[in-house]
Write a protein that holds these residues in place. Structure first.
Motif, PDB file in Angstrom:
ATOM      1  N   GLU A   1       0.798  -1.222   0.000  1.00 21.96           N
ATOM      2  CA  GLU A   1       0.000   0.000   0.000  1.00 21.96           C
ATOM      3  C   GLU A   1       0.834   1.278   0.000  1.00 21.96           C
ATOM      4  O   GLU A   1       0.307   2.372  -0.125  1.00 21.96           O
ATOM      5  CB  GLU A   1      -0.937   0.039   1.217  1.00 21.96           C
ATOM      6  N   SER A   2       2.147   1.153   0.173  1.00 17.91           N
ATOM      7  CA  SER A   2       2.989   2.349   0.286  1.00 17.91           C
ATOM      8  C   SER A   2       3.343   2.904  -1.092  1.00 17.91           C
ATOM      9  O   SER A   2       3.326   2.189  -2.093  1.00 17.91           O
ATOM     10  CB  SER A   2       4.257   2.026   1.070  1.00 17.91           C
ATOM     11  N   PRO A   3       3.688   4.197  -1.127  1.00 21.66           N
ATOM     12  CA  PRO A   3       4.116   4.779  -2.401  1.00 21.66           C
ATOM     13  C   PRO A   3       5.463   4.204  -2.836  1.00 21.66           C
ATOM     14  O   PRO A   3       6.227   3.697  -2.016  1.00 21.66           O
ATOM     15  CB  PRO A   3       4.238   6.274  -2.089  1.00 21.66           C
ATOM     16  N   VAL A   4       5.738   4.312  -4.110  1.00 17.78           N
ATOM     17  CA  VAL A   4       7.003   3.831  -4.662  1.00 17.78           C
ATOM     18  C   VAL A   4       8.082   4.876  -4.395  1.00 17.78           C
ATOM     19  O   VAL A   4       7.885   6.069  -4.613  1.00 17.78           O
ATOM     20  CB  VAL A   4       6.874   3.563  -6.176  1.00 17.78           C
ATOM     21  N   ARG A   5       9.203   4.412  -3.905  1.00 19.77           N
ATOM     22  CA  ARG A   5      10.360   5.268  -3.644  1.00 19.77           C
ATOM     23  C   ARG A   5      11.356   5.083  -4.779  1.00 19.77           C
ATOM     24  O   ARG A   5      11.620   3.958  -5.196  1.00 19.77           O
ATOM     25  CB  ARG A   5      10.974   4.855  -2.303  1.00 19.77           C
ATOM     26  N   VAL A   6      11.910   6.154  -5.298  1.00 20.69           N
ATOM     27  CA  VAL A   6      12.875   6.093  -6.396  1.00 20.69           C
ATOM     28  C   VAL A   6      14.273   6.298  -5.827  1.00 20.69           C
ATOM     29  O   VAL A   6      14.545   7.287  -5.154  1.00 20.69           O
ATOM     30  CB  VAL A   6      12.572   7.167  -7.459  1.00 20.69           C
ATOM     31  N   LEU A   7      15.149   5.321  -6.086  1.00 24.07           N
ATOM     32  CA  LEU A   7      16.541   5.397  -5.639  1.00 24.07           C
ATOM     33  C   LEU A   7      17.426   5.609  -6.861  1.00 24.07           C
ATOM     34  O   LEU A   7      17.267   4.924  -7.870  1.00 24.07           O
ATOM     35  CB  LEU A   7      16.943   4.101  -4.929  1.00 24.07           C
ATOM     36  N   ASN A   8      18.362   6.514  -6.755  1.00 26.48           N
ATOM     37  CA  ASN A   8      19.228   6.849  -7.884  1.00 26.48           C
ATOM     38  C   ASN A   8      20.474   5.984  -7.923  1.00 26.48           C
ATOM     39  O   ASN A   8      21.520   6.357  -7.408  1.00 26.48           O
ATOM     40  CB  ASN A   8      19.618   8.330  -7.845  1.00 26.48           C
ATOM     41  N   GLY A   9      20.359   4.812  -8.511  1.00 26.13           N
ATOM     42  CA  GLY A   9      21.516   3.981  -8.780  1.00 26.13           C
ATOM     43  C   GLY A   9      21.842   2.933  -7.738  1.00 26.13           C
ATOM     44  O   GLY A   9      21.206   2.836  -6.683  1.00 26.13           O
ATOM     45  N   PRO A  10      22.856   2.120  -8.037  1.00 27.59           N
ATOM     46  CA  PRO A  10      23.251   1.011  -7.173  1.00 27.59           C
ATOM     47  C   PRO A  10      23.668   1.437  -5.767  1.00 27.59           C
ATOM     48  O   PRO A  10      23.340   0.766  -4.796  1.00 27.59           O
ATOM     49  CB  PRO A  10      24.430   0.370  -7.907  1.00 27.59           C
TER      50      PRO A  10
END
Length: 90
Positions: free
Chosen positions: A59-68
């Motif tokens: 149910e949580s929003p998607v978190r965007v991570l920048n790279g490895p």
């Protein structure tokens, strides 16, 4: 005596893990698999642009991570939280 430099009114905490290279996509992928398999995150998907899309629960929003490096850092944060919680409950 360790070098502790105050920052924002507190002590700076330095990592004990000093890497000699940046995390690779393969390493980040391995950590993503572990986090999902152990149900520590709901989903972790590598986007075509190299970013990681992470969802902590369905149910949580998607978190965007920048790279490895960001994915490996997330895994380290989760490990730290687990270890800290375990020590408090003992």
């Amino acid at each position: 005596m360790p070098d502790h430099r105050p920052g924002h009114g507190g002590l700076a905490i330095h990592s004990h893990n000093h890497r000699t290279s940046l995390p690779t996509s393969a390493e980040a992928g391995a950590w993503a698999d572990v986090l999902v398999r152990r149900q520590l995150v709901h989903a972790a998907v590598l986007a075509p642009n190299g970013q990681w899309l992470v969802q902590h629960c369905a149910e949580s929003p998607v978190r965007v991570l920048n790279g490895p490096a960001a994915m490996v850092e997330l895994a380290a944060e989760i490990q730290h939280r687990i270890r800290t919680t375990r020590h408090r409950t003992r």
